[in-house]
Scaffold this active site. Sequence first.
Site, PDB file in Angstrom:
ATOM      1  N   ASP A 101      17.629 -19.093  19.878  1.00 13.20           N
ATOM      2  CA  ASP A 101      18.679 -18.657  18.605  1.00 13.20           C
ATOM      3  C   ASP A 101      18.628 -17.343  18.466  1.00 13.20           C
ATOM      4  O   ASP A 101      17.482 -16.869  18.694  1.00 13.20           O
ATOM      5  CB  ASP A 101      18.514 -19.672  17.440  1.00 13.20           C
ATOM      6  CG  ASP A 101      19.519 -19.535  16.416  1.00 13.20           C
ATOM      7  OD1 ASP A 101      20.560 -18.863  16.650  1.00 13.20           O
ATOM      8  OD2 ASP A 101      19.551 -19.931  15.315  1.00 13.20           O
ATOM      9  N   ASP A 136      25.938 -14.417  16.777  1.00 12.80           N
ATOM     10  CA  ASP A 136      27.519 -14.772  16.182  1.00 12.80           C
ATOM     11  C   ASP A 136      27.354 -14.375  14.638  1.00 12.80           C
ATOM     12  O   ASP A 136      26.381 -14.302  14.071  1.00 12.80           O
ATOM     13  CB  ASP A 136      27.557 -16.157  16.243  1.00 12.80           C
ATOM     14  CG  ASP A 136      27.014 -17.263  15.852  1.00 12.80           C
ATOM     15  OD1 ASP A 136      25.613 -16.768  16.413  1.00 12.80           O
ATOM     16  OD2 ASP A 136      26.972 -17.961  14.999  1.00 12.80           O
TER      17      ASP A 136
END
Length: 658
Positions: A101, A136
């Site tokens: 991540d 993001d």
Amino acid sequence: MCKELRPSGSSLNGMLELRERSGLARIARLSTRHGTVETPALMPVVNPANLIISPKDLAERFKVSILMTNAYIIHRSENRERALQEGIHRLLGFDGPIMTDSGAFQQHVYGRVDVSNEKVVRFQEAIGSDLGTALDVFSEPDDSRETCQAAVEETLRRCEEALQWRGDMALVGTVQGGLYPDLREACGKSLSEMPLQVHAIGGVVPLMEGYRFADLIEVIVAGKKGLRPDRAVHLFGAGHPITFGLAVLLGCDLFDSSSYAKYAYDGRMITPWGTLKVSQLKHMTCHCPACADAEPKDLRENVRLLAEHNLHVSLLELEEVKQAIHQGILWEHVERRCRAHPALLEALKTLRRHVDFLERYENLVDGSLFYTGPESIWRPSVHRFRRRVLQRYSPPEAQGLLILPEAPRPYSRTYAGILQRLYRKAKAHAVVKSAFGPVPIELDGVYPIAQSVLPRQLDVEVIEASEIFLREFVRLGHFAFGMLWEGEETLEELAKRAPGAISLDMDMARARAIADHQFGAGASKHLLRGKVEHVKSRKTGKIRNVYADGEHVLSLRARDGLYTLKLAGGVRLHKAFKSPRLRVLVSEESAPFNLQGKNVFAKFVMDCDEEVRPLDEVLVVDDADNLLAVGRALMNREEMLAFQRGVAVKVREGSKPL
Ligand SMILES: [Zn+2]
């Protein structure tokens, strides 16, 4: 149209192959540089600075096949240099695939992150992550539309620019868009056009923490509507098994869990239906490997043991979900699980809003259908049956309609006596006002009607709905009048209003109704043209094979009451229905093989009738609409056009035998 969708020259890394499916839910194989993962899969989240269960244990004792770790945290930690020198696999001591991540979630927790997209993507690539995530922009549930839109635009820009730094790493593009379904769908669509390998649905942790499961559903469905179906979808932060079934049902393939550890530190025991404070545990309610020899006090005193329990329960739930997919009973599983919390039940009830979308992916036939509550009548398979009765059914010549109440299946057996008297006395036909909608008596053996089990006492909501479904049917005007069954006097009344008799050949009426129901209105006229013969099973007396003018056109499956299409039947349908109906159009390269009876692979499909559903009988044709073969579709149009691997049509008979 399909051509642009297909990325050129992509490697197998991050590629998904469908193995089994039930609606949007699927068991698939995800290829990575460190081996193949069967999805749906749970990725335990591992923090190398704080290991409660070692990756080695996760692999050996828990049979975990894929891990997740946070590249952003490693990047900021003292492990950074080691990760760069040795790679993430050696740092963690894990040989299987690792997803990383990027820190978007930390942006939610701390309000900001002090790393750039370039830095964190390059870092993931440098440490050898198998699935790396572009940074993001996390949208909060309360964010305004403008804020969410800006976050989507920035997320898309970052995914696009990340492509240049990813190397061989499969890149994950995350769908954002807050609680705005149109933004979510558009974001999914734009991400699908980029040569990414995996997608994620982000910004959902606050929804799960707040038990906003109805919102969660809207977010997942909107994302899935935008995303192409051949890529794995990860649901970020869904670590509690209570949501696994629901998320898999909506097409999520990957989950990450730090919950097993977090809950353990917090003294909480995860169960498939909720969470229990270990301080309240008096009886051993679990027999997982961690609990087998333990007493409640062991779980209270040993945080590692509690974490192990939490992980076992989470992994077990995914196995149950997979088994339910295999048996075709995932809806049932989810309906039961959703009764664990009112917020989940509310979410389940909102699913009917998306039934048209879900129906597109639903297998033509699946497992048995147990009614678990009023939500069951909105399952996609039931919705499809109702819709096909409205759109495709044409009744035998009759003036009156006898409306019979719900009864044990098969209806034609339960009501055999009444039906016999009805056809002798009146020009009338019969329909059962079932909980699932009106069932013309000829269709009582068709899936999911004969395969369903309902309680005698129905919920008021269902009774009301069945009234509405019946009215829709009556409004079609197939019959001059209808009467509800109230006893023998109803037959007398019908005889008075529509005097005469009907010489109904039930075998023929069934054959026609099923053909129209399965292949489309009017199909029976062509399939059953000429002299029709039914070959019945000696054992059961049920129709097995249907011949028309001496040609074997159809076989009737006892299991689901629907037809298997024979080549002679395919020829008739091909002549009767114009392209694209029932067709799967294949490329030149594929055609000679299909002609000889070989399966159609998805990557050779050029187009497909958009009404085709998984497990539908289809006609395989070439560019000039020559019939090459008949077979059974394993995918719908969207999937056939998107998937690079796997079988799209299981061919039964090629036009040119070997
Ligand atoms: Zn346990």
